[in-house]
Scaffold this active site. Structure first.
Site, mmCIF file in Angstrom:
data_model
loop_
_atom_site.group_PDB
_atom_site.id
_atom_site.type_symbol
_atom_site.label_atom_id
_atom_site.label_comp_id
_atom_site.label_asym_id
_atom_site.label_seq_id
_atom_site.Cartn_x
_atom_site.Cartn_y
_atom_site.Cartn_z
ATOM 1 N N CYS A 173 0.827 -1.185 0.000
ATOM 2 C CA CYS A 173 0.000 0.000 0.000
ATOM 3 C C CYS A 173 0.870 1.246 0.000
ATOM 4 C CB CYS A 173 -0.891 0.001 1.248
ATOM 5 S SG CYS A 173 -1.763 -1.560 1.531
ATOM 6 N N ASP A 223 -3.237 -9.449 7.966
ATOM 7 C CA ASP A 223 -2.019 -9.273 8.752
ATOM 8 C C ASP A 223 -1.947 -7.941 9.489
ATOM 9 O OD1 ASP A 223 -1.832 -7.940 6.333
ATOM 10 O OD2 ASP A 223 0.203 -8.592 5.871
ATOM 11 N N LEU A 283 8.250 -13.169 -11.812
ATOM 12 C CA LEU A 283 8.966 -12.412 -12.837
ATOM 13 C C LEU A 283 10.153 -13.272 -13.257
ATOM 14 C CD1 LEU A 283 8.923 -8.813 -11.283
ATOM 15 C CD2 LEU A 283 7.238 -9.910 -12.777
#
Length: 592
Positions: free
Chosen positions: A2, A100, A265
């Site tokens: 975030c 969490d 990735l």
């Protein structure tokens, strides 16, 4: 993951809710799924949410626990939160959510700052006590999650990105010490400095207590040690190999904790290929993998599709190859630069930016291989350092193989008033003198793992992935794995071209062709060998009125370098001209 923001007043005035909302809004791309503001007198906290764990509104932030008198804004992921939650519930704590974030609040109430030692993951948070007026800022062991702040006698501002703080009016003068670091360490500026004099960043493994009267106290809660026991020194290579594989397997499995699928990735190198193999072993189904490539320049290839295709076929992943023509690279470059929290000169920033844009269309969480070269000794500058037996010569030896330029050259390119001291050399000497690493090679690997890694590969991946609300997890920076690797004698790591113990451990998982291939790097040759429109763009930015009036460089030297840009390449194969231009690009991108 975030974006967080906040203001803490020290002058008995109310916090500026509009300002905090603006700082949070400027980080909207980090958290596209929700926003929240909480104000309490002289303190205000903002949050932008990327929903990964507990997708419901019960996990909305800022998260307030009125019963305990605590609140939090949190950026990151705690991988062992289910175990901690169960332990806290057994101790009598009641939970309103299933993610969490709330676990951190309860853990802090139960154990205080010692809760940080219990957290396995990546995090930066502000946690406040309602009644005492105290606010705590904390950052994870490797600084995987960023935390910037600006402080004066009246207030403190903090945020997940440096540009967010510009909303509040901070001192934007260039910090001469930071500029010296930037020009020495290929754009790395170690904490607490940033390129701007008025902005600082909380160092990794550190927490800060902020009192309502402005008093602030910092404490380092984690340090990496390269000290070894007699048992470590005597342990055989095969045993180390097995221990490493078991530890990495656990690190990869830990990072599967999410309420959304996890992808990879996949560059085609050892590190990302091994992560892919271990995820397949762990039973990940319909595993999505992603690779990117660019146009070649001269004889330097712009992709490694051969190896990423091989791994994708071997494990039957849902694989996507993204090829970026040179024209698209140029178009995206300003966007990638604007997405940087601090100026970053690495060629692959724009690669990660474009890769993240494509990946975010299908995945919200990916694992990535950053950190393996630092942790397991994969870089080409490590072997020469093993020959340096006199530790008092270690700093000079590291400087010779790593620095972009020496102090004399710094005096030729920086404006005279900005070269008062050899800040980079002094920093290096201080770090090499710290206890906890005896040999020159261990001192170098500790510096790279705890400093250079934090503000180059780790920051790069955070900034570029979060520009598209994509959470990147880095299993090679699991702190238990890193602590284990630090105990392994260097001879087992740097042998046979580097990462020897990791390569041999990987043979139990991935194809030998991937392990035995020549070492590659994320190739973006157009930013290394400047040509055509790229070179014209650099000439334009460095010739601009703003650049010339800023007074950072000796333009006679820069203009001479521009006559033959390919002749000015650093020891680590970066363009010295691009380094100068990138800083100016970044400053102008943010209106500075």
């Amino acid at each position: 993951m975030c974006g967080i923001a906040g203001e803490i007043r020290f002058d008995n005035r109310f916090a500026d809710v509009r300002l905090v909302a603006d700082m949070a809004e400027s980080q909207a791309r980090r958290g596209p799924d929700g926003e929240g503001i909480f104000s309490l007198g002289g303190r205000c906290f903002g949050h932008r949410r990327l929903s990964i764990m507990d997708l419901s509104q019960r996990a909305h932030q800022p998260f307030i626990d009125n019963e305990l008198g605590l609140g939090i804004v949190f950026n990151g992921a705690i991988y062992n939160y289910p175990e901690l939650r169960a332990e806290l519930m057994a101790a009598g704590y009641r939970f309103a959510s299933h993610g969490d974030t709330e676990v951190i609040i309860k853990a802090w109430h139960a154990w205080g700052p010692k809760a940080l030692d219990r957290l396995l993951g990546m995090f930066a948070f502000a946690l406040w006590e309602r009644d005492s007026g105290i606010t705590y800022l904390a950052r994870d062991r490797f600084g995987i999650k960023p935390l910037y702040y600006a402080r004066n006698d009246e207030r403190m501002l903090f945020a997940s990105t440096l540009p967010a703080l510009l909303k509040g009016g901070v001192d934007t003068a260039i910090d001469p010490e930071a500029l010296h670091y930037y020009m020495s360490f290929h754009a790395v500026v170690p904490a607490p400095n940033t390129i701007l004099r008025g902005v600082r960043k909380l160092p990794p493994g550190t927490w800060m207590t902020v009192h309502s009267d402005g008093k602030c106290e910092e404490k380092t809660w984690w340090r990496l040690s390269f000290e070894r026991s007699a048992e470590d020194e005597g342990r055989g290579f095969d045993e180390w190999k097995e221990i490493v594989l078991a530890s990495l397997r656990l690190a990869v499995e830990r990072r599967l904790v999410a309420d959304v699928p996890v992808g990879v990735l996949l560059s085609g190198g050892l590190d990302s290929s091994l992560i892919t193999g271990l995820l397949a072993e762990a039973g990940a189904t319909q595993l999505r993998t992603y690779s990117i490539g660019f146009d070649a320049v001269d004889k330097e290839a712009g992709d490694e599709y051969h190896y990423s295709d091989l791994v994708a076929r071997h494990y039957g992943t849902v694989h996507e190859k993204i090829h970026i023509p040179a024209g698209d690279l140029l178009t995206a470059l300003p966007e990638a630069i604007h997405a940087m929290a601090e100026p970053m000169v690495s060629h692959d920033c724009v690669a990660f930016y474009l890769l993240s844009r494509a990946v975010s269309q299908h995945s919200r969480v990916v694992q990535s291989g950053q950190g393996a070269d630092e942790v397991f000794g994969g870089y080409h500058w490590y072997p020469p350092l093993t020959d340096v037996q006199q530790t008092d010569q270690g700093a000079d030896a590291y400087r010779r193989v790593f620095f972009d330029r020496n102090h004399a050259e710094m005096g030729e390119i920086l404006a005279p008033g900005l070269v008062s001291r050899d800040f980079s050399g002094e920093f290096l000497a201080r770090h090499f003198a710290l206890p906890g690493a005896d040999s020159v090679i261990d001192k170098a690997m500790r510096l790279d793992t705890t400093i250079m890694l934090v503000d180059d590969p780790v920051k790069r991946v955070d900034n570029m992935t979060m520009a598209f609300g994509l959470e990147a997890r880095v299993p090679f920076l699991d702190h238990e794995l890193v602590e284990l690797a630090a105990r392994i004698p260097a001879r087992h790591k740097i042998a046979e071209g580097g990462k020897y113990v990791l390569k041999e451990a990987a043979r139990a998982v991935i194809p030998a062709e991937v392990i035995d291939r020549p070492k590659g790097y994320f190739p973006v040759p157009a930013l290394k060998y400047l040509r055509g429109d790229f070179l014209d763009g650099i000439r334009d930015i460095l010739g601009s009125r703003k650049a010339r009036e800023r007074g950072l460089f000796q333009w006679q030297t820069v203009d001479k370098m521009m006559e033959s840009p390919d002749s000015h390449i650093t020891k680590l194969r970066g363009s010295k001209i691009w380094q100068v231009a990138l800083l100016e690009f970044w400053l102008q991108s943010h209106g500075l």
